[in-house]
Design a protein around this motif. Structure first.
Motif, PDB file in Angstrom:
ATOM      1  N   THR A  53      11.154   2.777   6.776  1.00  0.00           N
ATOM      2  CA  THR A  53       9.710   2.856   6.992  1.00  0.00           C
ATOM      3  C   THR A  53       9.151   1.515   7.434  1.00  0.00           C
ATOM      4  N   VAL A  54       9.550   0.440   6.768  1.00  0.00           N
ATOM      5  CA  VAL A  54       9.051  -0.890   7.106  1.00  0.00           C
ATOM      6  C   VAL A  54       9.557  -1.309   8.485  1.00  0.00           C
ATOM      7  N   ALA A  55      10.833  -1.092   8.769  1.00  0.00           N
ATOM      8  CA  ALA A  55      11.408  -1.526  10.050  1.00  0.00           C
ATOM      9  C   ALA A  55      10.748  -0.815  11.220  1.00  0.00           C
ATOM     10  N   ARG A  56      10.554   0.468  11.110  1.00  0.00           N
ATOM     11  CA  ARG A  56       9.991   1.216  12.235  1.00  0.00           C
ATOM     12  C   ARG A  56       8.490   0.898  12.433  1.00  0.00           C
ATOM     13  N   THR A  57       7.753   0.709  11.330  1.00  0.00           N
ATOM     14  CA  THR A  57       6.330   0.383  11.467  1.00  0.00           C
ATOM     15  C   THR A  57       6.144  -0.996  12.089  1.00  0.00           C
ATOM     16  N   LEU A  58       6.957  -1.960  11.662  1.00  0.00           N
ATOM     17  CA  LEU A  58       6.882  -3.293  12.259  1.00  0.00           C
ATOM     18  C   LEU A  58       7.224  -3.246  13.747  1.00  0.00           C
ATOM     19  N   GLU A  59       8.253  -2.496  14.086  1.00  0.00           N
ATOM     20  CA  GLU A  59       8.643  -2.412  15.497  1.00  0.00           C
ATOM     21  C   GLU A  59       7.535  -1.825  16.353  1.00  0.00           C
ATOM     22  N   LYS A  60       6.876  -0.801  15.839  1.00  0.00           N
ATOM     23  CA  LYS A  60       5.820  -0.158  16.601  1.00  0.00           C
ATOM     24  C   LYS A  60       4.636  -1.099  16.820  1.00  0.00           C
ATOM     25  N   SER A  61       4.278  -1.868  15.804  1.00  0.00           N
ATOM     26  CA  SER A  61       3.113  -2.753  15.914  1.00  0.00           C
ATOM     27  C   SER A  61       3.416  -3.987  16.754  1.00  0.00           C
ATOM     28  N   LEU A  62       4.590  -4.595  16.547  1.00  0.00           N
ATOM     29  CA  LEU A  62       4.912  -5.840  17.240  1.00  0.00           C
ATOM     30  C   LEU A  62       5.316  -5.611  18.692  1.00  0.00           C
ATOM     31  N   SER A  63       5.913  -4.479  18.976  1.00  0.00           N
ATOM     32  CA  SER A  63       6.312  -4.208  20.359  1.00  0.00           C
ATOM     33  C   SER A  63       5.110  -4.108  21.287  1.00  0.00           C
ATOM     34  N   GLU A  64       3.975  -3.730  20.736  1.00  0.00           N
ATOM     35  CA  GLU A  64       2.758  -3.651  21.545  1.00  0.00           C
ATOM     36  C   GLU A  64       2.380  -5.024  22.084  1.00  0.00           C
ATOM     37  N   ASN A  78       1.730 -10.904  10.363  1.00  0.00           N
ATOM     38  CA  ASN A  78       1.154 -10.468   9.091  1.00  0.00           C
ATOM     39  C   ASN A  78       0.295  -9.221   9.266  1.00  0.00           C
ATOM     40  N   SER A  79      -0.387  -9.148  10.417  1.00  0.00           N
ATOM     41  CA  SER A  79      -1.185  -7.946  10.675  1.00  0.00           C
ATOM     42  C   SER A  79      -0.289  -6.711  10.767  1.00  0.00           C
ATOM     43  N   ALA A  80       0.841  -6.861  11.447  1.00  0.00           N
ATOM     44  CA  ALA A  80       1.784  -5.741  11.531  1.00  0.00           C
ATOM     45  C   ALA A  80       2.410  -5.442  10.168  1.00  0.00           C
ATOM     46  N   LEU A  81       2.661  -6.483   9.375  1.00  0.00           N
ATOM     47  CA  LEU A  81       3.256  -6.266   8.061  1.00  0.00           C
ATOM     48  C   LEU A  81       2.284  -5.529   7.137  1.00  0.00           C
ATOM     49  N   THR A  82       1.004  -5.773   7.302  1.00  0.00           N
ATOM     50  CA  THR A  82       0.014  -5.036   6.514  1.00  0.00           C
ATOM     51  C   THR A  82       0.090  -3.538   6.818  1.00  0.00           C
ATOM     52  N   GLU A  83       0.258  -3.212   8.078  1.00  0.00           N
ATOM     53  CA  GLU A  83       0.416  -1.793   8.442  1.00  0.00           C
ATOM     54  C   GLU A  83       1.684  -1.222   7.827  1.00  0.00           C
ATOM     55  N   ALA A  84       2.748  -2.033   7.778  1.00  0.00           N
ATOM     56  CA  ALA A  84       3.993  -1.554   7.169  1.00  0.00           C
ATOM     57  C   ALA A  84       3.814  -1.329   5.670  1.00  0.00           C
ATOM     58  N   ASP A  85       3.099  -2.213   4.997  1.00  0.00           N
ATOM     59  CA  ASP A  85       2.835  -2.022   3.567  1.00  0.00           C
ATOM     60  C   ASP A  85       2.010  -0.760   3.329  1.00  0.00           C
ATOM     61  N   ASP A  86       1.008  -0.549   4.199  1.00  0.00           N
ATOM     62  CA  ASP A  86       0.187   0.653   4.057  1.00  0.00           C
ATOM     63  C   ASP A  86       1.020   1.918   4.275  1.00  0.00           C
ATOM     64  N   ALA A  87       1.929   1.864   5.222  1.00  0.00           N
ATOM     65  CA  ALA A  87       2.793   3.032   5.460  1.00  0.00           C
ATOM     66  C   ALA A  87       3.713   3.284   4.271  1.00  0.00           C
ATOM     67  N   LEU A  88       4.153   2.197   3.644  1.00  0.00           N
ATOM     68  CA  LEU A  88       5.043   2.367   2.488  1.00  0.00           C
ATOM     69  C   LEU A  88       4.288   2.962   1.300  1.00  0.00           C
ATOM     70  N   GLU A  89       3.009   2.676   1.207  1.00  0.00           N
ATOM     71  CA  GLU A  89       2.209   3.249   0.123  1.00  0.00           C
ATOM     72  C   GLU A  89       2.081   4.762   0.233  1.00  0.00           C
ATOM     73  N   LYS A  90       2.285   5.288   1.423  1.00  0.00           N
ATOM     74  CA  LYS A  90       2.046   6.711   1.666  1.00  0.00           C
ATOM     75  C   LYS A  90       3.280   7.585   1.494  1.00  0.00           C
ATOM     76  N   ILE A  91       4.437   7.004   1.279  1.00  0.00           N
ATOM     77  CA  ILE A  91       5.637   7.834   1.122  1.00  0.00           C
ATOM     78  C   ILE A  91       5.587   8.533  -0.238  1.00  0.00           C
ATOM     79  N   PRO A  92       6.203   9.695  -0.386  1.00  0.00           N
ATOM     80  CA  PRO A  92       6.125  10.449  -1.651  1.00  0.00           C
ATOM     81  C   PRO A  92       6.695   9.682  -2.839  1.00  0.00           C
ATOM     82  N   GLU A  93       7.681   8.853  -2.625  1.00  0.00           N
ATOM     83  CA  GLU A  93       8.320   8.144  -3.722  1.00  0.00           C
ATOM     84  C   GLU A  93       7.598   6.852  -4.107  1.00  0.00           C
ATOM     85  N   ALA A  94       6.415   6.602  -3.536  1.00  0.00           N
ATOM     86  CA  ALA A  94       5.735   5.334  -3.762  1.00  0.00           C
ATOM     87  C   ALA A  94       5.331   5.142  -5.213  1.00  0.00           C
TER      88      ALA A  94
END
Length: 426
Positions: A53-64, A78-94
């Motif tokens: 989840t973290v790797a793919r979210t970072l890739e999507k934000s930074l590749s832009e 750090n802005s992209a990492l914030t999006e990755a943290d937010d995405a990690l909060e949304k997984i069912p196992e969070a």
């Protein structure tokens, strides 16, 4: 511009039941400029989900940013990492315990520099094989990230060595990680690499590699000029295959060429302020000089006298002052009785004559006698007394102005007195 050769990598499950390491891109190529490696935390629920989840979210934000040819800076990371943290909060196992988490090691290759960022015990190396010399104690390692772990702190404080850290019982306990539910999220440690040369290597790896591979072994393999890049990555993998318990993943990025154009000089805000200040001083100085020149060339008026270019001498000034003091008006009267009425005649009105004009008319005469011829009248004699000192001419050093020749000079006279001759006796 920094160009690379084809990146080489491997990712093995080791002795673990699941693969919790995640490398992006999954098949690196020479056109890639962003490399992300995450290691899911073993013993936690869904470590593989957290890392991916973290790797793919970072890739999507930074590749832009890379597509827009924008450099990846710590702020953008750090802005992209914030999006990755937010995405990690949304997984069912969070919300499950223990909560899932992951480490991070990332490299972004910009046009002029390389940005390295890491959280946890996944490592980043920058190695220059050309300076490798064990005899002189030169390993060729220009940069190695410091582990955010218990054993990493012990090594930094000198309590244990790097070799002891690889077998330490608490080596798997990290002090920083990307996890959901944290009140204060951890920030990565950044390193901006600008000293880059052709032949250098960038190396990313998880802690499964560190368990079996020392820094000196890694530097020795990469400095071996008899091995190709493929043979080097295979030699590294072979060492780890012998006994690594954890998942182990590595990515080797060879630097092909570095062509950084000269940076254009930019005018800083400080330079602009100094330039504006100097300009203001120059303008003020010019205005001051112009005003001074203008004042020097303007005539000055004092009373009714106009100041000209020719300056008055001290003698002229004294003469003018004397004339102003000696300007009383002399009025002459005649007290001779009127022949018809026998009464004294009223004072005659005379012209007001400046005393200075009278003095200039005749300064040498001290007496003057005038005889009046009237029928059957005794002769009248008019005497002029000597002038008092107050009416004398000014000192020789004072030059009085020339008299006005258009008017006759009038000599002041005294009051006339009538004298009668005695009559002969009959």
């Amino acid at each position: 511009m920094i160009t690379i050769r084809r990146p080489l990598f491997f990712s093995e499950i080791g002795r673990k039941p699941t693969q919790e390491d995640c490398l992006f891109p999954t098949s690196p190529d020479i056109s890639d400029h962003l490399f992300i490696l995450c290691d899911g935390m073993g013993g936690h629920n869904k470590g593989d989900v957290a890392s991916s989840t973290v790797a793919r979210t970072l890739e999507k934000s930074l590749s832009e940013f890379l597509r827009n040819r924008q450099a990846i800076t710590p702020r953008r990371f750090n802005s992209a990492l914030t999006e990755a943290d937010d995405a990690l909060e949304k997984i069912p196992e969070a919300t499950s315990e223990p909560r899932p988490g992951t480490t991070l090691a990332a490299i972004a290759i910009n046009s002029r520099s390389i940005l390295a960022a890491h959280i946890g015990d996944s490592r980043i190396y920058h190695i220059r094989p050309s300076i490798f010399d064990p005899a002189k104690g030169q390993s060729g390692i220009l940069y190695r990230s410091e582990d955010h772990s218990i054993v990493g702190e012990l090594v930094r404080t000198g309590q244990i060595t790097d070799d002891e850290a690889r077998t330490h019982p608490r080596r798997n306990i990290i002090t920083r990680a990307i996890q959901p539910g944290l009140q204060n999220r951890f920030e990565p440690t950044f390193r901006k690499i600008t000293d880059i040369r052709s032949g250098d290597y960038l190396f990313l790896c998880t802690d499964g590699i560190i368990e079996q591979l020392s820094d000196s072994e890694l530097a020795g393999i990469l400095a071996d000029t008899t091995l190709s890049d493929t043979e080097k990555i295979y030699a590294i993998k072979k060492i780890c295959d012998n006994g690594t318990r954890d998942n182990y993943t590595a990515c080797l990025i060879p630097i092909s060429a570095v062509e950084i154009p000269a940076r254009k000089k930019r005018v800083t805000l400080r330079q602009l302020i100094i330039l504006a200040f100097l300009t203001a001083l120059a303008v003020m100085a010019s205005l001051g000089i112009a005003f001074h020149y203008f004042c020097q060339n303007q005539p000055e008026e004092s009373g009714n006298t106009l100041k000209t270019d020719s300056a008055a001498t001290p003698a002229d000034t004294a003469a003018i002052d004397t004339i102003r003091l000696l300007t009383p008006i002399i009025t002459t009267t005649d007290s001779t009785p009127d022949p018809q009425t026998g009464q004294p005649a009223p004072p005659a009105e005379t012209d007001h004559v400046p005393i200075q004009t009278a003095i200039q008319a005749d300064t040498s005469a001290t007496r003057h006698t005038e005889t009046h011829s009237e029928p059957n009248q005794p002769a009248k004699t008019t005497e002029t007394a000597e002038m008092p000192d107050s009416l004398q001419a000014p000192p020789p050093s004072v030059v009085p102005p020339k008299p006005d020749r258009t008017k006759p000079a009038i000599v002041p006279t005294r009051r006339k007195e009538k004298t009668t001759r005695p009559q002969p006796l009959a």
